[in-house]
Design an enzyme around this catalytic site. Structure first.
Site, PDB file in Angstrom:
ATOM      1  N   THR A  26      38.317 -19.636 108.569  1.00  0.00           N
ATOM      2  CA  THR A  26      38.492 -18.206 108.302  1.00  0.00           C
ATOM      3  C   THR A  26      37.299 -17.730 107.479  1.00  0.00           C
ATOM      4  OG1 THR A  26      39.752 -18.697 106.279  1.00  0.00           O
ATOM      5  CG2 THR A  26      41.008 -18.302 108.304  1.00  0.00           C
ATOM      6  N   ASN A  28      35.723 -15.672 104.939  1.00  0.00           N
ATOM      7  CA  ASN A  28      36.219 -14.866 103.821  1.00  0.00           C
ATOM      8  C   ASN A  28      35.251 -13.721 103.538  1.00  0.00           C
ATOM      9  OD1 ASN A  28      37.600 -17.450 103.756  1.00  0.00           O
ATOM     10  ND2 ASN A  28      38.408 -16.803 101.778  1.00  0.00           N
ATOM     11  N   GLU A  78      40.803 -12.643 105.446  1.00  0.00           N
ATOM     12  CA  GLU A  78      40.279 -13.858 106.078  1.00  0.00           C
ATOM     13  C   GLU A  78      40.446 -13.840 107.592  1.00  0.00           C
ATOM     14  OE1 GLU A  78      41.191 -17.620 104.411  1.00  0.00           O
ATOM     15  OE2 GLU A  78      41.953 -16.786 102.553  1.00  0.00           O
ATOM     16  N   PHE A 108      55.782 -21.158 104.495  1.00  0.00           N
ATOM     17  CA  PHE A 108      56.182 -22.149 105.488  1.00  0.00           C
ATOM     18  C   PHE A 108      56.540 -23.436 104.765  1.00  0.00           C
ATOM     19  CE2 PHE A 108      53.697 -19.036 107.688  1.00  0.00           C
ATOM     20  CZ  PHE A 108      54.333 -18.903 108.914  1.00  0.00           C
TER      21      PHE A 108
HETATM   22  P1  ADP Z   1      35.787 -21.030 103.479  1.00  0.00           P
HETATM   23  O1  ADP Z   1      36.950 -21.449 102.651  1.00  0.00           O
HETATM   24  O2  ADP Z   1      34.477 -21.147 102.757  1.00  0.00           O
HETATM   25  O3  ADP Z   1      36.016 -19.675 104.088  1.00  0.00           O
HETATM   26  P2  ADP Z   1      36.534 -22.215 106.004  1.00  0.00           P
HETATM   27  O4  ADP Z   1      36.913 -23.654 106.157  1.00  0.00           O
HETATM   28  O5  ADP Z   1      37.629 -21.194 106.063  1.00  0.00           O
HETATM   29  O6  ADP Z   1      35.700 -22.092 104.672  1.00  0.00           O
HETATM   30  O7  ADP Z   1      35.449 -21.927 107.115  1.00  0.00           O
HETATM   31  C1  ADP Z   1      34.968 -20.614 107.273  1.00  0.00           C
HETATM   32  C2  ADP Z   1      33.480 -20.569 107.530  1.00  0.00           C
HETATM   33  O8  ADP Z   1      33.191 -21.264 108.740  1.00  0.00           O
HETATM   34  C3  ADP Z   1      33.008 -19.138 107.749  1.00  0.00           C
HETATM   35  O9  ADP Z   1      32.523 -18.564 106.536  1.00  0.00           O
HETATM   36  C4  ADP Z   1      31.897 -19.263 108.780  1.00  0.00           C
HETATM   37  O10 ADP Z   1      30.650 -19.399 108.136  1.00  0.00           O
HETATM   38  C5  ADP Z   1      32.258 -20.540 109.514  1.00  0.00           C
HETATM   39  N1  ADP Z   1      32.894 -20.345 110.831  1.00  0.00           N
HETATM   40  C6  ADP Z   1      32.557 -21.065 111.947  1.00  0.00           C
HETATM   41  N2  ADP Z   1      33.299 -20.717 112.989  1.00  0.00           N
HETATM   42  C7  ADP Z   1      34.147 -19.736 112.577  1.00  0.00           C
HETATM   43  C8  ADP Z   1      35.155 -18.965 113.239  1.00  0.00           C
HETATM   44  N3  ADP Z   1      35.439 -19.139 114.555  1.00  0.00           N
HETATM   45  N4  ADP Z   1      35.833 -18.041 112.519  1.00  0.00           N
HETATM   46  C9  ADP Z   1      35.552 -17.861 111.213  1.00  0.00           C
HETATM   47  N5  ADP Z   1      34.613 -18.567 110.520  1.00  0.00           N
HETATM   48  C10 ADP Z   1      33.895 -19.500 111.192  1.00  0.00           C
HETATM   49 MG    MG Z   2      38.036 -19.337 104.888  1.00  0.00          MG
END
Ligand code: ADP
Ligand code: MG
Length: 145
Positions: A26, A28, A78, A108
């Site tokens: 997601t 952010n 997100e 959940f």
């Molecule tokens: P964070 O907690 O830092 O948001 P996440 O594990 O939620 O980390 O991963 C999100 C990050 O992954 C985004 O900021 C983006 O750079 C990358 N990303 C890659 N593919 C996607 C996608 N399909 N949707 C959203 N974010 C993605």
């Molecule tokens: Mg995220």
């Protein structure tokens, strides 16, 4: 139907939980420019369109809220972009048009049930965004300008 909400800002680091714990990344969004609107905005799961100037426009399903399963202290925005990216896009300007509402935020009893519900939400979003009344926002210049 809801009033489409246009928001944008740089993609910031979250807790790194989306991809690692849920298998659902997601992006952010920085909420500093939206703090007032965000407190007023009902928590829940929404869908719409996400734009990254360098990469294009994609369907997205998103949560607005506190993520009760993880007991967050801050309300976050997100979106999960429904596309397979080959690289991260931290720091890039992300534009969102939120066009529809799916369900209220819920807690959940297990991670599995949370993940299953998010995949259901994704299917709802995928289908809804093909309907003309939601599809028409895909071409909005706000998403990539
Ligand atoms: P964070 O907690 O830092 O948001 P996440 O594990 O939620 O980390 O991963 C999100 C990050 O992954 C985004 O900021 C983006 O750079 C990358 N990303 C890659 N593919 C996607 C996608 N399909 N949707 C959203 N974010 C993605
Ligand atoms: Mg995220």
């Amino acid at each position: 139907p809801i009033d489409p909400w246009h928001i944008g800002g740089p993609v910031i680091k979250g807790f790194g939980r989306g991809s690692k714990v849920l298998g659902i990344p997601t992006a952010n969004l920085s909420t500093k420019d939206y703090a007032d609107e965000l407190v007023e905005h009902p928590s829940g799961v929404y869908f719409g369109w996400a734009g990254l100037a360098k990469r294009g426009v994609f369907k997205m399903v998103m949560s607005i809220g506190w993520n009760p399963y993880f007991n967050n202290k801050e309300k976050t925005i997100e979106p999960w972009l429904l596309h397979d990216f080959t690289e991260d896009f931290y720091g890039e300007e992300l534009r969102l048009i939120i066009v529809g509402y799916i369900r209220p935020e819920a807690n959940f009893s297990s991670l599995e049930s949370l993940i299953a519900k998010i995949h259901e939400d994704r299917e709802v979003a995928e289908k809804a965004l093909d309907l003309p009344s939601y599809a028409k926002f895909k071409g909005d210049p706000y998403l990539t300008k």
